[in-house]
Design an enzyme around this catalytic site. Structure first.
Site, PDB file in Angstrom:
ATOM      1  N   GLU A  81      -4.509   7.611  -0.650  1.00  0.00           N
ATOM      2  CA  GLU A  81      -4.117   8.190   0.865  1.00  0.00           C
ATOM      3  C   GLU A  81      -4.537   6.909   1.641  1.00  0.00           C
ATOM      4  OE1 GLU A  81      -1.808  10.379   1.344  1.00  0.00           O
ATOM      5  OE2 GLU A  81      -2.180  11.503  -0.629  1.00  0.00           O
ATOM      6  N   HIS A 236       0.627  15.133   0.450  1.00  0.00           N
ATOM      7  CA  HIS A 236      -0.365  14.027   1.213  1.00  0.00           C
ATOM      8  C   HIS A 236      -1.622  14.201   0.891  1.00  0.00           C
ATOM      9  CE1 HIS A 236       3.764  12.584   2.247  1.00  0.00           C
ATOM     10  NE2 HIS A 236       4.170  13.882   2.685  1.00  0.00           N
TER      11      HIS A 236
END
Length: 241
Positions: A81, A236
């Site tokens: 990320e 995510h």
């Protein structure tokens, strides 16, 4: 980890076996075979076969009992990320660095590496980034720099025996962004070397498109839908997905 969690397809395929398109089975078997190391079905295949047979998959599984020789002992599932915003900020910086060490014979997770990373160019996370990834400011403040995290990755790789030349492992990602764009781009910006083990990987999207005949534009979500698999974890979120 998951965008890369799909690399455990064999272990999870039974959840949608009865609905899997029969005309796609040969290509699916071939694609999965290309990812698995030698002897993957010894000890593990019987369990998978029983589970799939219980879903009406029995006859089709017989052909999977003899995989061709495979290359890898371990799959290292990785999903970064990074800092982000709309419009996109530059340069992006890795803020979460997760790796799952997946045994290629048993399909079990044997070890996990997970660290948050302190961004230095844009140290303040944007509201968009936090909403997308679930990573809040306090999770990255005071964390090691990317250089320090890479050093710890190398220590972890050595401790897990993954630097032994006789042990064959490879990273698995959902797309090429993590290891083709993000890591080398940030390392170049910071003047850091990129370890050789980060320079080859399996792009799960390519394996899926070969097996299913279509490109998963929305990544893992499309692949789960195409294989009738339920998504597990937070989208995510590197370690959570």
């Amino acid at each position: 980890v998951s965008d890369a969690s799909g690399c455990s397809m064999i272990a999870r395929l039974h959840t949608g076996a009865a609905r899997f398109p029969q005309n796609l089975l040969p290509r699916a078997r071939q694609a999965v075979c290309s990812l698995l190391p030698a002897g993957v079905l010894k000890g593990y295949g019987s369990i998978v076969s029983r589970k799939l047979a219980s879903h009406g998959f029995g006859a089709s599984m017989a052909a999977m009992s003899s995989f061709p020789p495979q290359r890898y002992h371990y799959f290292l599932v990785l999903d970064f990320e990074a800092t982000c915003d709309k419009p996109q900020i530059h340069p992006q910086e890795i803020i979460e660095f997760p790796i799952l060490k997946l045994n290629g014979r048993t399909m079990e997770i044997e070890s996990t590496f997970h660290m948050y990373v302190q961004p230095v160019v844009h140290p303040q996370l944007t509201p968009f980034c936090t909403e997308l990834t679930g990573i809040i400011q306090g999770m990255v403040d005071g964390q090691p720099s990317l250089q320090q995290v890479l050093e710890r990755v190398d220590e972890w790789m050595a401790k897990e025996g993954l630097l032994d030349p006789s042990v064959k492992s490879i990273f698995v990602t959902c797309g090429d962004w993590d290891l083709k764009v993000m890591l080398p781009g940030q390392c170049q910006y910071l003047g850091l070397p990129v370890a050789d083990y980060f320079k080859q990987w399996i792009n799960l999207k390519k394996a899926y498109s070969f097996a299913m005949g279509s490109w998963p534009k929305n990544g893992l979500l499309d692949m789960n839908k195409g294989l009738n698999l339920q998504h597990i974890g937070r989208p995510h979120s590197g370690i959570g997905e």
